[in-house]
Scaffold this motif. Structure first.
Motif: not given
Length: 166
Positions: A59-82
């Motif tokens: 997580f970084h304060p500049n990386n936020v879901h603030d608009k259409r088209g943001m790309l993020s990792m899906a997960n099943k809970g904290p620290n479960t990125n695949r």
């Protein structure tokens, strides 16, 4: 985003470069919310990181879901990125510091608009409620820029420091 979510970016770019997303579908489509893909099984339950298994959130304060088209990792809970990821259809501030943002769309808005309009199976069964009737397919991925590779930066394991290779 390679500077603020480097391990996530490295994982995504490595999966792209290895063909790991080729011929996969977008298996979840929630109008006004997000479009999810990146699962090699197409079920929403599969896939691993390039290290096998999961890796931690970034997580970084500049990386936020603030608009259409943001790309993020899906997960099943904290620290479960695949390897699964999603693209937002709208601003989604409640996802900040829950899902790692590691990119944003630069073009292809007409394609995202068309994908958002795709009909879903629907119903009460969770696995089908948001599954597209005709799931869009990622034919292949072309990487136009990879700052990590350009600098020779690799992450040999999911939690250790980066290494510089020549």
């Amino acid at each position: 985003f390679c500077d603020t979510a480097p391990r996530t970016s490295f994982n995504f770019l490595a999966v792209c470069a290895s063909g790991g997303y080729d011929h996969t579908t977008f298996h979840r489509n929630m109008r006004g919310f997000m479009l999810q893909g990146g699962d090699p099984t197409g079920t929403g339950k599969g896939g691993e990181s390039i290290w096998g298994g999961t890796f931690d959130d970034e997580f970084h304060p500049n990386n936020v879901h603030d608009k259409r088209g943001m790309l993020s990792m899906a997960n099943k809970g904290p620290n479960t990125n695949r390897c699964q990821f999603f693209v937002t259809y709208e601003r989604q501030p409640h996802l900040n510091n829950v899902y790692t943002v590691f990119g944003r769309m630069l073009e292809g808005w007409d394609v995202l608009d068309a994908m958002e309009r795709q009909p879903v199976v629907g119903g009460t069964k969770k696995s089908l409620a948001h599954r597209p009737v005709d799931p869009p397919v990622i034919k292949w991925v072309t990487i136009h820029a990879n700052p990590l590779a350009d600098e020779g930066i690799v992450y040999p394991d999911p939690s250790g420091p980066s290494e510089k290779v020549q």
